[in-house]
Design a protein around this motif. Structure first.
Motif, mmCIF file in Angstrom:
data_model
loop_
_atom_site.group_PDB
_atom_site.id
_atom_site.type_symbol
_atom_site.label_atom_id
_atom_site.label_comp_id
_atom_site.label_asym_id
_atom_site.label_seq_id
_atom_site.Cartn_x
_atom_site.Cartn_y
_atom_site.Cartn_z
ATOM 1 N N PRO A 74 54.938 0.040 10.613
ATOM 2 C CA PRO A 74 55.693 0.166 11.857
ATOM 3 C C PRO A 74 56.446 1.492 11.922
ATOM 4 O O PRO A 74 56.852 2.028 10.900
ATOM 5 C CB PRO A 74 56.664 -1.020 11.814
ATOM 6 N N ALA A 75 56.583 1.996 13.119
ATOM 7 C CA ALA A 75 57.379 3.188 13.370
ATOM 8 C C ALA A 75 58.099 2.951 14.691
ATOM 9 O O ALA A 75 57.629 2.147 15.506
ATOM 10 C CB ALA A 75 56.485 4.419 13.452
ATOM 11 N N PRO A 76 59.239 3.615 14.908
ATOM 12 C CA PRO A 76 59.965 3.382 16.162
ATOM 13 C C PRO A 76 59.075 3.591 17.384
ATOM 14 O O PRO A 76 58.485 4.656 17.544
ATOM 15 C CB PRO A 76 61.093 4.410 16.109
ATOM 16 N N GLY A 77 58.965 2.567 18.218
ATOM 17 C CA GLY A 77 58.195 2.682 19.447
ATOM 18 C C GLY A 77 56.717 2.390 19.296
ATOM 19 O O GLY A 77 55.970 2.434 20.266
ATOM 20 N N PHE A 78 56.279 2.077 18.088
ATOM 21 C CA PHE A 78 54.856 1.807 17.866
ATOM 22 C C PHE A 78 54.685 0.418 17.250
ATOM 23 O O PHE A 78 55.459 0.030 16.381
ATOM 24 C CB PHE A 78 54.245 2.830 16.904
ATOM 25 N N THR A 79 53.668 -0.289 17.690
ATOM 26 C CA THR A 79 53.339 -1.577 17.111
ATOM 27 C C THR A 79 52.075 -1.415 16.279
ATOM 28 O O THR A 79 51.022 -1.092 16.815
ATOM 29 C CB THR A 79 53.094 -2.618 18.225
ATOM 30 N N PRO A 80 52.145 -1.602 14.956
ATOM 31 C CA PRO A 80 50.946 -1.395 14.136
ATOM 32 C C PRO A 80 49.926 -2.517 14.341
ATOM 33 O O PRO A 80 50.335 -3.635 14.669
ATOM 34 C CB PRO A 80 51.503 -1.395 12.715
ATOM 35 N N PRO A 81 48.639 -2.287 14.114
ATOM 36 C CA PRO A 81 48.110 -0.952 13.806
ATOM 37 C C PRO A 81 47.962 -0.109 15.067
ATOM 38 O O PRO A 81 47.718 -0.627 16.139
ATOM 39 C CB PRO A 81 46.730 -1.267 13.212
ATOM 40 N N TYR A 82 48.119 1.198 14.914
ATOM 41 C CA TYR A 82 47.942 2.090 16.052
ATOM 42 C C TYR A 82 47.269 3.366 15.558
ATOM 43 O O TYR A 82 47.457 3.769 14.415
ATOM 44 C CB TYR A 82 49.292 2.407 16.723
ATOM 45 N N ALA A 83 46.504 3.945 16.432
ATOM 46 C CA ALA A 83 45.759 5.149 16.073
ATOM 47 C C ALA A 83 46.489 6.383 16.581
ATOM 48 O O ALA A 83 46.949 6.417 17.716
ATOM 49 C CB ALA A 83 44.363 5.096 16.667
ATOM 50 N N ILE A 84 46.607 7.363 15.713
ATOM 51 C CA ILE A 84 47.024 8.703 16.119
ATOM 52 C C ILE A 84 45.730 9.501 16.175
ATOM 53 O O ILE A 84 45.023 9.614 15.169
ATOM 54 C CB ILE A 84 47.976 9.345 15.095
ATOM 55 N N ALA A 85 45.417 9.998 17.346
ATOM 56 C CA ALA A 85 44.110 10.602 17.545
ATOM 57 C C ALA A 85 44.219 12.062 17.945
ATOM 58 O O ALA A 85 45.226 12.499 18.498
ATOM 59 C CB ALA A 85 43.356 9.839 18.635
ATOM 60 N N VAL A 86 43.159 12.788 17.668
ATOM 61 C CA VAL A 86 42.983 14.124 18.225
ATOM 62 C C VAL A 86 41.782 14.042 19.158
ATOM 63 O O VAL A 86 40.709 13.588 18.751
ATOM 64 C CB VAL A 86 42.741 15.180 17.125
ATOM 65 N N VAL A 87 41.993 14.432 20.399
ATOM 66 C CA VAL A 87 40.894 14.429 21.358
ATOM 67 C C VAL A 87 40.556 15.867 21.727
ATOM 68 O O VAL A 87 41.422 16.742 21.696
ATOM 69 C CB VAL A 87 41.238 13.618 22.633
ATOM 70 N N GLU A 88 39.298 16.084 22.047
ATOM 71 C CA GLU A 88 38.871 17.406 22.488
ATOM 72 C C GLU A 88 38.601 17.334 23.978
ATOM 73 O O GLU A 88 37.725 16.597 24.430
ATOM 74 C CB GLU A 88 37.616 17.838 21.734
ATOM 75 N N LEU A 89 39.364 18.096 24.738
ATOM 76 C CA LEU A 89 39.217 18.098 26.188
ATOM 77 C C LEU A 89 37.923 18.792 26.598
ATOM 78 O O LEU A 89 37.430 19.669 25.888
ATOM 79 C CB LEU A 89 40.405 18.820 26.830
ATOM 80 N N ASP A 90 37.406 18.425 27.760
ATOM 81 C CA ASP A 90 36.212 19.089 28.296
ATOM 82 C C ASP A 90 36.426 20.600 28.372
ATOM 83 O O ASP A 90 35.488 21.372 28.197
ATOM 84 C CB ASP A 90 35.893 18.558 29.701
ATOM 85 N N GLU A 91 37.682 21.005 28.639
ATOM 86 C CA GLU A 91 38.000 22.435 28.776
ATOM 87 C C GLU A 91 38.062 23.146 27.424
ATOM 88 O O GLU A 91 38.203 24.367 27.387
ATOM 89 C CB GLU A 91 39.333 22.599 29.507
ATOM 90 N N GLY A 92 38.032 22.374 26.321
ATOM 91 C CA GLY A 92 37.995 23.000 25.004
ATOM 92 C C GLY A 92 39.169 22.688 24.092
ATOM 93 O O GLY A 92 38.970 22.435 22.910
ATOM 94 N N PRO A 93 40.412 22.740 24.602
ATOM 95 C CA PRO A 93 41.539 22.509 23.698
ATOM 96 C C PRO A 93 41.555 21.095 23.122
ATOM 97 O O PRO A 93 41.038 20.162 23.738
ATOM 98 C CB PRO A 93 42.771 22.725 24.593
ATOM 99 N N ARG A 94 42.164 20.982 21.939
ATOM 100 C CA ARG A 94 42.360 19.681 21.309
ATOM 101 C C ARG A 94 43.819 19.285 21.446
ATOM 102 O O ARG A 94 44.707 20.128 21.457
ATOM 103 C CB ARG A 94 41.961 19.737 19.842
ATOM 104 N N MET A 95 44.043 17.985 21.522
ATOM 105 C CA MET A 95 45.369 17.459 21.812
ATOM 106 C C MET A 95 45.601 16.224 20.962
ATOM 107 O O MET A 95 44.701 15.398 20.818
ATOM 108 C CB MET A 95 45.362 17.090 23.307
ATOM 109 N N MET A 96 46.795 16.122 20.372
ATOM 110 C CA MET A 96 47.136 14.922 19.620
ATOM 111 C C MET A 96 47.687 13.886 20.584
ATOM 112 O O MET A 96 48.500 14.205 21.456
ATOM 113 C CB MET A 96 48.165 15.253 18.550
ATOM 114 N N THR A 97 47.239 12.638 20.442
ATOM 115 C CA THR A 97 47.596 11.629 21.437
ATOM 116 C C THR A 97 47.387 10.236 20.844
ATOM 117 O O THR A 97 47.104 10.100 19.648
ATOM 118 C CB THR A 97 46.732 11.829 22.718
#
Ligand SMILES: [Zn+2]
Length: 137
Positions: A74-97
């Motif tokens: 558990p972490a503040p504001g998160f209910t486990p299990p939860y994924a921390i992901a990196v996505v790659e946008l169609d435009e190219g940049p990657r974003m943590m979400t």
């Protein structure tokens, strides 16, 4: 249930366009006017050619799952299990979400799966962009 409040970013002069965008339901990136490189996270100059002639552009909001880890603590504001992901946008940049709208399991989270942005208001100032499976029901 999640314990406590999720820590939130604060809008700064460099990131104001981004947070104004998420509040308006838009994912905003920056693009260099000189070399056309599209980038994230926000900064006042192009990370490729250092030009300060950059424009804010609206992203399509489509991405694919690039990488993730599943947290079981558990972490503040998160209910486990939860994924921390990196996505790659169609435009190219990657974003943590976070990936929402599907199980937080390796079976449901498949690398390269198509995703689309979704916005969740946290406070009057901050709306966070998350991603969900594209074409979801
Ligand atoms: Zn550039």
């Amino acid at each position: 249930m999640a314990e406590g409040a999720r820590p939130l970013p604060a809008s700064t002069p460099e990131t104001k366009h981004f947070w104004d965008g998420t509040r308006a339901g838009e994912l905003r990136l920056q693009r260099c006017d000189e070399c056309r490189h599209t980038y994230f996270p926000p900064r006042p100059f192009c990370p490729k050619c250092a030009s300060r002639k950059v424009s804010v552009v609206k992203a399509a909001g489509r991405a694919k799952l690039f990488s993730y880890v599943i947290h079981h603590r558990p972490a503040p504001g998160f209910t486990p299990p939860y994924a921390i992901a990196v996505v790659e946008l169609d435009e190219g940049p990657r974003m943590m979400t976070n990936i929402v709208g599907c199980a937080q399991t390796p079976d449901a989270l498949v690398l390269d799966m198509p995703l689309e942005v979704t916005f969740e208001k946290q406070t009057d100032q901050i709306t966070l962009p998350f991603f969900k499976p594209a074409g979801g029901k």
